[in-house]
Motif scaffolding. Structure first.
Motif, PDB file in Angstrom:
ATOM      1  N   ASN A   1      -0.027  14.557 -12.018  1.00 59.09           N
ATOM      2  CA  ASN A   1       0.545  13.852 -13.169  1.00 59.09           C
ATOM      3  C   ASN A   1       1.996  14.256 -13.400  1.00 59.09           C
ATOM      4  N   VAL A   2       2.317  15.532 -13.176  1.00 54.67           N
ATOM      5  CA  VAL A   2       3.702  15.986 -13.314  1.00 54.67           C
ATOM      6  C   VAL A   2       4.593  15.261 -12.308  1.00 54.67           C
ATOM      7  N   THR A   3       4.104  15.087 -11.098  1.00 55.78           N
ATOM      8  CA  THR A   3       4.870  14.379 -10.069  1.00 55.78           C
ATOM      9  C   THR A   3       5.106  12.934 -10.467  1.00 55.78           C
ATOM     10  N   ARG A   4       4.081  12.283 -10.984  1.00 57.75           N
ATOM     11  CA  ARG A   4       4.207  10.888 -11.412  1.00 57.75           C
ATOM     12  C   ARG A   4       5.272  10.743 -12.496  1.00 57.75           C
ATOM     13  N   LEU A   5       5.269  11.675 -13.440  1.00 61.16           N
ATOM     14  CA  LEU A   5       6.139  11.552 -14.606  1.00 61.16           C
ATOM     15  C   LEU A   5       7.526  12.155 -14.415  1.00 61.16           C
ATOM     16  N   LEU A   6       7.618  13.246 -13.639  1.00 61.13           N
ATOM     17  CA  LEU A   6       8.874  13.990 -13.564  1.00 61.13           C
ATOM     18  C   LEU A   6       9.436  14.133 -12.155  1.00 61.13           C
ATOM     19  N   GLY A   7       8.744  13.605 -11.169  1.00 63.77           N
ATOM     20  CA  GLY A   7       9.273  13.652  -9.808  1.00 63.77           C
ATOM     21  C   GLY A   7       8.668  14.738  -8.932  1.00 63.77           C
ATOM     22  N   LYS A   8       9.005  14.664  -7.649  1.00 63.64           N
ATOM     23  CA  LYS A   8       8.401  15.555  -6.660  1.00 63.64           C
ATOM     24  C   LYS A   8       8.798  17.018  -6.841  1.00 63.64           C
ATOM     25  N   LYS A   9      10.030  17.273  -7.275  1.00 61.25           N
ATOM     26  CA  LYS A   9      10.480  18.656  -7.426  1.00 61.25           C
ATOM     27  C   LYS A   9       9.653  19.394  -8.467  1.00 61.25           C
ATOM     28  N   MET A  10       9.505  18.790  -9.641  1.00 59.67           N
ATOM     29  CA  MET A  10       8.715  19.419 -10.695  1.00 59.67           C
ATOM     30  C   MET A  10       7.241  19.461 -10.324  1.00 59.67           C
ATOM     31  N   GLY A  11       6.788  18.407  -9.654  1.00 53.97           N
ATOM     32  CA  GLY A  11       5.395  18.378  -9.223  1.00 53.97           C
ATOM     33  C   GLY A  11       5.107  19.469  -8.205  1.00 53.97           C
ATOM     34  N   GLY A  12       6.042  19.664  -7.271  1.00 57.65           N
ATOM     35  CA  GLY A  12       5.870  20.705  -6.268  1.00 57.65           C
ATOM     36  C   GLY A  12       5.882  22.097  -6.874  1.00 57.65           C
ATOM     37  N   LEU A  13       6.734  22.304  -7.857  1.00 58.36           N
ATOM     38  CA  LEU A  13       6.807  23.600  -8.536  1.00 58.36           C
ATOM     39  C   LEU A  13       5.508  23.878  -9.290  1.00 58.36           C
TER      40      LEU A  13
END
Length: 204
Positions: free
Chosen positions: A44-56
């Motif tokens: 869900n973080v990736t969907r909303l905030l992008g791959k960088k935040m999702g990966g972190l």
């Protein structure tokens, strides 16, 4: 021993309960609990905030699944009940992510944290698990289906690797939790209403 084991298990739960997805997304001004799938996990973080935040987020959630078991194994290296305590700590960490005391027990689905636990139990099995996940998501577009099949596949691999019984049963318990947490996704997959990454890309 009882107090040491209890402290380790409680500490593992409290570490697992840290909602990294929510903490990392705060600076964006977006409450991930109210948007997208409303889940605090990496997807869900990736969907909303992008791959960088999702990966972190993914990295932090995996680490919190691995570290408690790793540290407890070092602390109790000579204890006869070491394996039992490690298993309980692994279960507690995943339960912490799914039912975090900090968020009134409303947490994520535990896939990334389980991945960290599996990484401690049997690294080779994790590679097979990830392969199933990637292939499934690539072919179907459904992250939830990849998570379900990827997590289930680890049980087969653990049997083939002939790991100690406690490792298999801990993995089985975690996989059961993951499937139970995905009950809504399973329902949507069955009736064809689950969100697909492939459809999202096509719309973009």
């Amino acid at each position: 021993m009882f107090f040491t084991a209890s402290a380790c298990i409680l500490g593992s739960y409290l570490i697992g309960a840290i909602p990294f997805g929510l903490l990392l997304s705060r600076k964006s001004g977006i409450d991930i609990r109210t948007q997208g799938s409303k889940n605090i996990g990496a997807t869900n973080v990736t969907r909303l905030l992008g791959k960088k935040m999702g990966g972190l987020t993914l990295g932090c959630d995996v680490l919190k699944g691995f570290l408690p078991m790793f540290v407890v194994a070092l602390l109790l290296h000579a204890d006869p009940n070491r394996d039992l305590v490690i298993a309980l700590c692994g279960a507690a960490t995943v339960l912490g992510h799914m039912f975090p005391v900090y968020l009134r027990f409303k947490g994520g689905k535990g896939v990334a944290t389980a991945l960290g636990a599996f990484l401690y139990l049997a690294p080779p099995a994790v590679l097979s698990c990830l392969l199933v996940f990637v292939v499934c998501v690539s072919l179907s577009g459904y992250v939830s289906l990849g998570s379900l099949l990827g997590s289930a596949s680890i049980l087969v691999v653990l049997l083939l690797l002939q790991v100690p019984a406690w490792k298999f049963w801990l993995a089985a318990f975690i996989v059961l939790l993951i499937w139970l947490k995905h009950h809504q996704n399973i329902g949507r997959l069955l009736n064809g209403t689950e969100k697909s990454w492939q459809k999202k890309k096509a719309d973009e």
